[in-house]
Design a protein around this motif. Structure first.
Motif, mmCIF file in Angstrom:
data_model
loop_
_atom_site.group_PDB
_atom_site.id
_atom_site.type_symbol
_atom_site.label_atom_id
_atom_site.label_comp_id
_atom_site.label_asym_id
_atom_site.label_seq_id
_atom_site.Cartn_x
_atom_site.Cartn_y
_atom_site.Cartn_z
ATOM 1 N N LEU A 171 0.856 -0.755 -0.050
ATOM 2 C CA LEU A 171 -0.202 -0.003 0.241
ATOM 3 C C LEU A 171 1.326 1.181 -0.193
ATOM 4 O O LEU A 171 0.488 2.350 0.006
ATOM 5 C CB LEU A 171 -0.991 -0.198 0.974
ATOM 6 N N ILE B 218 3.109 3.821 -1.095
ATOM 7 C CA ILE B 218 3.075 5.856 -1.583
ATOM 8 C C ILE B 218 3.983 5.543 -2.837
ATOM 9 O O ILE B 218 4.378 5.678 -4.049
ATOM 10 C CB ILE B 218 3.006 6.930 -1.019
ATOM 11 N N TYR C 149 4.130 3.279 -6.175
ATOM 12 C CA TYR C 149 3.417 4.937 -7.463
ATOM 13 C C TYR C 149 4.286 5.700 -7.971
ATOM 14 O O TYR C 149 4.035 6.549 -8.841
ATOM 15 C CB TYR C 149 2.156 5.771 -7.245
ATOM 16 N N ALA D 143 -3.790 4.325 1.354
ATOM 17 C CA ALA D 143 -2.065 4.446 0.497
ATOM 18 C C ALA D 143 -1.292 4.521 2.420
ATOM 19 O O ALA D 143 -2.184 5.413 2.858
ATOM 20 C CB ALA D 143 -1.618 5.608 -0.307
#
Length: 780
Positions: free
Chosen positions: A51, A53, A56, A101
């Motif tokens: 999860l 960050i 990304y 997130a």
């Protein structure tokens, strides 16, 4: 992770069994247990969950979350406001899909101040606990990758920061957030507003920094004087602030004749409140915990326990966050505190025995000198590694200036408290604090100008550090223990003498037989270019210095100078510049202000054009600048510098619209059979002109033109150079897309050379004796 977890359980059980059996191997097993546990915890920090960050990286996304701490605000010379947020992620929306997130992200945002004339308060930028929604490209955290720099990536990882973003848009919604932190933010804002009513903004910024930490808005001259005199730590909330508050609480306790336990409780409450007021950031929390526990031990007459507490607190902090070991604030804070606990008492005891005209040195002076020397001795290798400067004026500054600064902190905190009830009185007290700051400013300037106020400190390697700390440890031992050791040494004097003689002879032989080498360093300056040449006998010169286009970060002072000092360069024969662009010449001012430079060699654009890029300061105006001439060469300590191409204003070749790159000079640095071709931003049209003239451009190492842009590096030129190594200096994930894919393919097809990049490998160092070449990359 699973094998490491199983191993951890096995060693935990083994430690428990051996402890019950009182085995002599218990210590070894427990030490291994902590080592395994440290690896286990480090893997958790280095490998965040699904999860996080960081999953990304490289994607356009909308991130929602809460602000951690107040934003950092900076206004540049063009009136643009630059903001830096730390956001604890809540949700991320990417590819039209919104997910929960975790982790934290640093967000950079900017806007023109002229578009926001009505809002004058800082609350519009957001405060700790506010809800923020930002959009932009999520990027991997990155930093200049050079030896001797703080590992900011690991420091951020220890704070659970795993990504960054330059925001297209940032919307802030005020939330209640953490009540205590919100209240602390309001109190800090009240202090700042009250100070700005009583004094100039620069003075208010300096006193605010003394009270709560930070460097925003402080005069550069004051910051420089504080750095030179070794008291810049006073502008960061650290152990010295905690000690001051504890001492003030202790003094109040004595005046009110309070019992020791009540005084400890009072000091603890004061430290906790101050820690919250200072934002409860990790360095403050660490200093507060160390201060409270050490204070308890010292007040109760348990100095030895204070040493154990210090070690225990450090161990617990590292167990909780192993990557703290990379944090310079943790290293210096722990090291300085260790110096106060272990070394300062020994020095104080020695000083108290010294008599001057039959009078002993007072307890105050003995204590002040002991604290300063003890703290500096304990962190000397760290200072050498990170700063390469030791301040001999720090002793004088700590004796004369620091007590005044401490009074400013005490009366400044009092002024804010009383100002909440009687604003006029608070304002009056702040005026007094401002006058005291003026005195401090003048005194530090004077001390900083004293001969030998600061001295270059060479970087210490691992072996040197071990030897240093062994000598330091022996020096603080009691006489009885030293006498026992000395007796043992005398009994085995021939063994020790033989060992010392062997090591000395071996070191001398190694030094005398080692061939002299030239070093060429491609420094990681981000999206720019900077080369350093160290000649066989210790001379040095640079070709370009790097720099930023918006001048928001002084690459010269904050990247080049630390790098030069780390490698023992305290003077430059020359700085050669390829052309007058900020990413090549913008760092010159920062370098020449710190490093003595005999002359700056420039192209034919004109001195005024270079000064625009370098900054038209007094230092730049005084600097000797000489214009380069084509087809000339010079020798510096056996190293040949050839100016193969240096266009004039009349014959500069450009591709259509002039960009300034058409003025790029071409240098070749040679030592024996090894040679380095430095092209700057040389464009294809220039390359063609050079080849038409029949100029020999062959070289062992090529500094690839224009950071790997397709405007440079034609096939004919690359084949003519025919390098064994090709170096591309460019910024990590830069907005220009350098190096371009077609250039990488062209380098592979035309040169068959090894390609190296500063964005991936950091600083790249070549060492050659004129025949053989070795290469060292900071990463990999």
């Amino acid at each position: 992770m699973l094998p490491l977890g199983i191993l951890l359980i096995v060693f935990l059980a083994l430690s428990f069994i051996l402890t019950l059996k009182q085995s002599r191997f218990t210590f070894i097993v427990v030490a291994l247990l902590f080592f395994i546990f440290g690896n286990f915890r480090s893997n958790i920090f280095l490998n965040p969950g699904d999860l996080d960050i960081s999953n990304y990286w490289g994607k356009e996304a909308v991130v929602c979350g809460t602000l951690e701490g107040d934003p950092r605000v900076r206004e540049d010379e063009n009136g643009e406001i630059h903001l830096r947020y730390v956001v604890k992620a809540d949700t991320v929306k990417s590819d039209k899909e919104e997910k929960r997130a975790t982790g934290k992200i640093i967000v950079y945002s900017k806007f023109s101040k002229s578009n926001d004339k009505d809002n004058k308060d800082t609350d519009k930028y957001g405060r700790s606990g506010d809800y923020i929604k930002v959009s932009g490209k999520i990027r991997q955290p990155h930093d200049y990758q050079n030896p001797g720099r703080m590992n900011n990536i690991m420091i951020q990882r220890s704070q659970e920061i795993t990504a960054q973003m330059s925001a297209h848009k940032a919307d802030i919604e005020e939330r209640d957030g953490d009540f205590l932190l919100r209240m602390a933010g309001n109190i800090r804002n009240f202090y700042r507003e009250l100070m700005e009513k009583a004094m100039s903004k620069e003075d208010a910024a300096a006193i605010f920094a003394m009270l709560f930490g930070g460097y925003q808005g402080i005069k550069e001259e004051l910051l420089e004087s504080f750095t030179t005199t070794g008291i810049v730590h006073i502008l960061s909330v650290s152990g010295s602030h905690i000690t001051l508050l504890a001492g003030t609480a202790g003094l109040i306790g004595k005046l009110l004749r309070l019992p020791d336990r009540v005084t400890i409780i009072l000091a603890t409450v004061v430290i906790i409140i101050y820690g919250i007021l200072a934002g409860a950031v990790p360095p403050v929390i660490r200093s507060a915990i160390m201060g409270i526990l050490t204070l308890m031990a010292m007040t109760m007459g348990r100095e030895k326990d204070a040493r154990h507490i210090l070690s225990l607190v450090a161990l617990c902090m590292l167990i909780n966050s192993p990557l703290l070991i990379y944090d310079i604030s943790f290293q210096l804070s722990f090291g300085a505190t260790a110096g106060l606990v272990y070394i300062a008492p020994v020095i104080r005891e020695y000083l108290r025995k010294i008599k001057i005209r039959d009078k002993k040195i007072s307890e105050f002076f003995a204590g002040s000198i002991a604290v300063t020397i003890g703290a500096q001795l304990s962190v000397l290798p760290l200072i050498a590694w990170y700063f390469n400067v030791i301040s001999f004026s720090s002793l004088l500054a700590n004796l004369i200036v620091v007590p005044i600064v401490e009074w400013i902190i005490v009366i400044g905190l009092f002024a804010g408290l009383i100002g909440g009830i009687f604003p006029f009185v608070g304002k009056a007290v702040f005026i007094i604090a401002s006058l005291m700051l003026g005195l401090v400013y003048e005194m530090t300037k004077l001390i900083a100008k004293l001969p030998g106020s600061k001295c270059y400190l060479p970087t210490m390697g691992m072996v040197s550090c071990i030897i240093y700390y062994i000598i330091l440890w022996i020096s603080i031992q009691k006489k009885e223990k030293l006498d026992i050791w000395w007796c043992y040494v005398k009994e085995n004097i021939w063994k020790f003498s033989g060992g010392v003689a062997f090591i000395t002879v071996f070191a001398l032989c190694f030094y005398m037989t080692k061939e002299k080498q030239m070093e060429m360093h491609c420094i990681d300056v981000g999206q720019g270019l900077a080369w350093l040449c160290k000649t066989p006998n210790g001379h040095a010169f640079m070709i370009d210095t790097g720099g930023t286009r918006d001048k928001g970060y002084d690459v010269g002072a904050r990247v080049d100078v630390p790098y030069l000092l780390h490698y023992g360069v305290t003077e430059l024969d020359y700085i050669f510049l390829t052309h007058a662009h900020s990413d090549h010449a913008g760092g010159v001012k920062g370098v020449i202000e710190k490093i003595k430079t005999n002359a700056v060699m420039i192209g034919d654009e004109g001195i005024d054009e270079y000064k625009k890029v370098m900054g038209n300061s007094e230092t730049v105006r005084k600097e000797k600048m000489l214009v380069l001439k084509e087809n000339t060469e010079m020798e510096i300590d056996g190293v040949k510098v050839e100016i193969l191409y240096s266009p004039t204003k009349e014959n500069a070749v450009s591709a259509g619209n002039a960009t300034g790159n058409e003025f790029s000079n071409l240098f070749r640095i040679s030592y024996g059979k090894a040679s380095f071709l430095i092209t700057g931003d040389l464009v294809k049209e220039q390359e063609a002109v050079i080849l038409e003239k029949g100029t020999d451009v062959g070289a062992t190492v090529l500094s690839v033109g224009h950071h790997g842009s397709h405007t440079s590096s034609s096939e004919e030129f690359l084949r003519s150079v025919n390098p064994k190594w090709s170096v591309i200096s460019c910024g990590f994930e830069n907005s220009f897309g350098h190096p371009h894919k077609d250039i990488l393919e062209r380098l592979e097809n035309c040169t068959n050379s090894e390609i190296m990049r500063t964005d991936l490998q950091g600083a790249i160092i070549f060492r050659t004796d004129g025949r053989k070449m070795s290469v060292e990359k900071y990463i990999g």
